[in-house]
Write an enzyme that holds these catalytic residues in place. Sequence first.
Site, PDB file in Angstrom:
ATOM      1  N   ARG A  51      11.802  -3.828   4.886  1.00 59.68           N
ATOM      2  CA  ARG A  51      13.122  -3.496   4.363  1.00 59.68           C
ATOM      3  C   ARG A  51      13.130  -2.269   3.465  1.00 59.68           C
ATOM      4  NH1 ARG A  51      12.940  -8.356   5.720  1.00 59.68           N
ATOM      5  NH2 ARG A  51      10.873  -8.108   4.859  1.00 59.68           N
ATOM      6  N   THR A  52      12.246  -2.233   2.479  1.00 58.48           N
ATOM      7  CA  THR A  52      12.392  -1.194   1.454  1.00 58.48           C
ATOM      8  C   THR A  52      12.154   0.185   2.064  1.00 58.48           C
ATOM      9  OG1 THR A  52      11.573  -2.843  -0.090  1.00 58.48           O
ATOM     10  CG2 THR A  52      11.725  -0.597  -0.891  1.00 58.48           C
ATOM     11  N   LYS A  80      -9.476   8.742   0.554  1.00 55.77           N
ATOM     12  CA  LYS A  80     -10.601   9.611   0.159  1.00 55.77           C
ATOM     13  C   LYS A  80     -10.724   9.685  -1.358  1.00 55.77           C
ATOM     14  CE  LYS A  80      -9.074  12.572   3.900  1.00 55.77           C
ATOM     15  NZ  LYS A  80      -8.383  13.858   4.074  1.00 55.77           N
ATOM     16  N   ARG A 101       5.690   2.744  -3.017  1.00 55.99           N
ATOM     17  CA  ARG A 101       5.253   1.347  -3.218  1.00 55.99           C
ATOM     18  C   ARG A 101       3.740   1.347  -3.336  1.00 55.99           C
ATOM     19  NH1 ARG A 101       7.115  -3.852   0.152  1.00 55.99           N
ATOM     20  NH2 ARG A 101       8.872  -3.467  -1.246  1.00 55.99           N
ATOM     21  N   HIS A 129      10.433  -4.412  -9.125  1.00 52.62           N
ATOM     22  CA  HIS A 129      10.976  -3.920  -7.847  1.00 52.62           C
ATOM     23  C   HIS A 129      12.455  -3.575  -8.103  1.00 52.62           C
ATOM     24  CE1 HIS A 129      11.679  -3.256  -3.714  1.00 52.62           C
ATOM     25  NE2 HIS A 129      11.169  -4.338  -3.177  1.00 52.62           N
TER      26      HIS A 129
HETATM   27  N1   CP Z   1      12.391  -7.145  -0.132  1.00 58.11           N
HETATM   28  C1   CP Z   1      11.371  -6.344   0.161  1.00 58.11           C
HETATM   29  O1   CP Z   1      10.830  -5.644  -0.688  1.00 58.11           O
HETATM   30  O2   CP Z   1      10.976  -6.378   1.483  1.00 58.11           O
HETATM   31  P1   CP Z   1       9.827  -5.496   2.105  1.00 58.11           P
HETATM   32  O3   CP Z   1       8.515  -5.940   1.507  1.00 58.11           O
HETATM   33  O4   CP Z   1       9.896  -5.728   3.585  1.00 58.11           O
HETATM   34  O5   CP Z   1      10.098  -4.056   1.750  1.00 58.11           O
END
Ligand code: CP
Length: 304
Positions: A51-52, A80, A101, A129
Amino acid sequence: MNHLIDILTFTVEEINQLINTSLDIIENPEKYSEKCKGKKIATLFFEPSTRTRLSFEAAMLELGGSVLGFSEASSSSASKGETVSDTAQVVGCYADIIAMRHPKEGAPYAASLHSPVPIINAGDGGHNHPTQTLADLLTIKREKGRLDNLTIGFCGDLKFGRTVHSLLQAMCRYENIKFVFISPDELKIPDYLRQDVLDKKGIPYVETANLEDVLPQLDILYMTRVQQERFFNEADYIRLKDSYILTAEKMTLAKPDMAVLHPLPRVNEIAVEVDQDPRACYFKQVMNGKIIRMALIMKLLEVE
Ligand code: CP
């Protein structure tokens, strides 16, 4: 330089503006189709995501911009030994904004210190998040019509669930919010949130292991997956992973207008039969995530 590292980076007023822009995007999508023409977002994902990452990419494409990036650390020069700070300085030569991320808490913050372009924390370890929280806030506003006067139940892995940590901090700034934390003992919310946020601000909360007992009180039920990737011990994960399973039968205990949220991915914690219940909002949450990320990209790029 504007970055989004944790949700408290933004004031309540700024979050209201993002929500209002999102509502306008929903009403008038064509107005926004070229807002980021010529701009690029880099999605640097050192940890898996559906999703993100894809919602950031879809958001930029819907704003008329372009995307580049990688979806696993092994295909980048992190393998590396390159630091996130160097990576951000390099990618800042190619892109106008970065969504990052990383499995290590604080990595997007470290990247932001020398980045020539805005950094968005797209999830750092078990910490925060903030863009999931923006999706959650837009969902709550659309479903309940308000962000105050709510009893919110968080259920599942409250220790490692970074979406819980960010949403809890965001909701503490609204009037008359009560929290109900539903988890096994081993997965309770971290002490720093209990002491430094809830106790310090005098926010009312209860902790329980029993979902059925508290379901009738809730305006929002925020279900979470047990975060297998954060466990050190496989046996503990197996013992705890099915602690809570929301079923259609349990939903009969809830208020007729309770909203069920889940950041997804789901494993077992919401039975598929619940998807048919009009109170199930987790797929709407996904759509809201893309829309408010459009609003966020425009804000950080200072697009009119
Ligand atoms: N909600 C969420 O962060 O989903 P993903 O890990 O798929 O990005």
